[in-house]
Structures are given as structure tokens and as C-alpha cells.
Design an enzyme around this catalytic site. Structure first.
Site, mmCIF file in Angstrom:
data_model
loop_
_atom_site.group_PDB
_atom_site.id
_atom_site.type_symbol
_atom_site.label_atom_id
_atom_site.label_comp_id
_atom_site.label_asym_id
_atom_site.label_seq_id
_atom_site.Cartn_x
_atom_site.Cartn_y
_atom_site.Cartn_z
ATOM 1 N N LYS A 152 2.849 1.559 -6.544
ATOM 2 C CA LYS A 152 1.733 1.306 -7.450
ATOM 3 C C LYS A 152 1.875 2.139 -8.727
ATOM 4 O O LYS A 152 1.587 1.662 -9.827
ATOM 5 C CB LYS A 152 0.401 1.599 -6.752
ATOM 6 C CG LYS A 152 0.106 0.597 -5.636
ATOM 7 C CD LYS A 152 -1.221 0.862 -4.977
ATOM 8 C CE LYS A 152 -1.468 -0.004 -3.773
ATOM 9 N NZ LYS A 152 -1.376 -1.422 -3.967
ATOM 10 N N HIS A 184 -11.326 -4.721 -4.579
ATOM 11 C CA HIS A 184 -10.922 -4.912 -3.190
ATOM 12 C C HIS A 184 -11.463 -6.250 -2.690
ATOM 13 O O HIS A 184 -12.651 -6.399 -2.418
ATOM 14 C CB HIS A 184 -11.432 -3.753 -2.325
ATOM 15 C CG HIS A 184 -10.993 -3.842 -0.923
ATOM 16 N ND1 HIS A 184 -11.807 -3.494 0.123
ATOM 17 C CD2 HIS A 184 -9.826 -4.244 -0.369
ATOM 18 C CE1 HIS A 184 -11.165 -3.687 1.265
ATOM 19 N NE2 HIS A 184 -9.967 -4.149 0.979
ATOM 20 N N GLU A 235 0.844 -1.207 0.000
ATOM 21 C CA GLU A 235 0.000 0.000 0.000
ATOM 22 C C GLU A 235 0.875 1.251 0.000
ATOM 23 O O GLU A 235 0.951 1.976 0.988
ATOM 24 C CB GLU A 235 -0.937 0.011 1.213
ATOM 25 C CG GLU A 235 -2.125 -0.901 1.098
ATOM 26 C CD GLU A 235 -3.119 -0.462 0.027
ATOM 27 O OE1 GLU A 235 -3.821 0.541 0.219
ATOM 28 O OE2 GLU A 235 -3.169 -1.141 -1.012
#
Length: 159
Positions: A96, A139, A91
Site C-alpha cells: 500500500k 471499507h 492487506e
């Protein structure tokens, strides 16, 4: 033509997503940054499938078929033939961003790029690509093979 699903990240979420997709009959390419990580991810999938065999909800042959649908790679180039890619990396937006920029240049224009993020804006992730209309959030909930639930999130530009 068999649809190929790519999964980036062989950790808890990534290997669970890979297992679930392969169990549903899709061919899967599971990626991580080292051979050690993808091997550990495959070992965890095998252990998870063993629990289904022990509970008699799956046979050994079915387990072998599921494992046979999963290939691994340590290079993002191994994902270029995928029609859907689910990113389940750390995260961290910068990580990303690098992944999505690379995928954007490697994959076909109609490949759907998704992130398993629960805290980073899908619109922000999509903005680093030339295809923000093809970027979504997927998700998954942990443990993925047991939780029959996935939240699909669209960004502002998602088609």
C-alpha cells in the site's frame, strides 16, 4: 466533465467496487498488476451482472452500459485523471505504501485517495503522501454490489 473513479485491484473487492461505481453511472478505470488479473476481474463483473439480468433487475442493454463505463489498465499512470481512487490491493502495508507514494506523485493535488483496508491505519497510509488531508478509508463490505454499505474512515489529518 465526468468524474472518473479509479479502482486498484481487480479481485473480489476491487471488481465489486468497480461494478458498483459503474452501475451508479461513473466512468471507472480498474487497475491490477497483470492483464490476466484485470481480464478475470472484468469476467467476474460480467457474471455478476448476468445474475441481475437473470433476476430481471437489469436489462442486457443496462449490463452493456455498465461494462462500457469500465476500462482497465496495468499501469498506475492510467489512473492519473481520476478524481477518486479506491485502493483494494492486498492487506500489506509495504504494498500500500508503494501504491500511495506513486499515486501521490501521479495524480492531481485534489484527487482523493482511499483505501479499502480493514486493518491498516489510514493515518499511517496518509503519512506516506504529501496530501494526508485527502486520504480516507472506504471499507466496502462483501459482496460489494449487494451490500449497500460503506464505512468511511478518516485519518488524523483528513480534512
Amino acid at each position: 466533465m465526468t468524474e472518473l473513479i479509479g479502482v486498484i485491484g481487480a479481485g473480489t473487492m476491487g471488481n465489486g467496487i468497480a461494478q458498483t461505481a459503474a452501475n451508479a453511472g461513473f466512468d471507472v478505470v480498474m487497475h491490477d498488476i497483470s492483464a490476466e488479473y484485470v481480464e478475470r476481474g472484468l469476467a467476474n463483473i460480467s457474471k455478476s451482472l448476468d445474475r441481475f439480468v437473470k433476476k430481471e433487475t437489469m436489462t442486457e442493454d443496462q449490463k452493456s452500459e455498465v461494462l462500457g463505463r469500465i476500462t482497465t489498465t496495468t499501469g498506475l499512470e492510467g489512473l492519473k485523471s481520476c478524481s477518486l481512487i479506491v485502493e483494494a490491493a492486498t492487506e500489506n502495508f509495504e504494498v500500500k505504501k508503494q501504491i500511495f507514494e506513486k499515486l501521490d506523485s501521479l495524480t492531481a493535488a485534489d484527487t482523493i485517495l482511499s483505501s479499502n483496508t480493514s486493518s491498516i491505519s489510514i493515518t499511517k497510509i496518509a503519512a506516506v503522501t504529501k496530501r494526508p488531508d485527502k486520504v480516507i478509508g472506504m471499507h466496502f463490505f462483501n459482496p460489494v454490489p449487494l451490500m449497500k454499505l460503506v464505512e468511511v474512515i478518516r485519518g488524523i489529518a483528513t480534512s
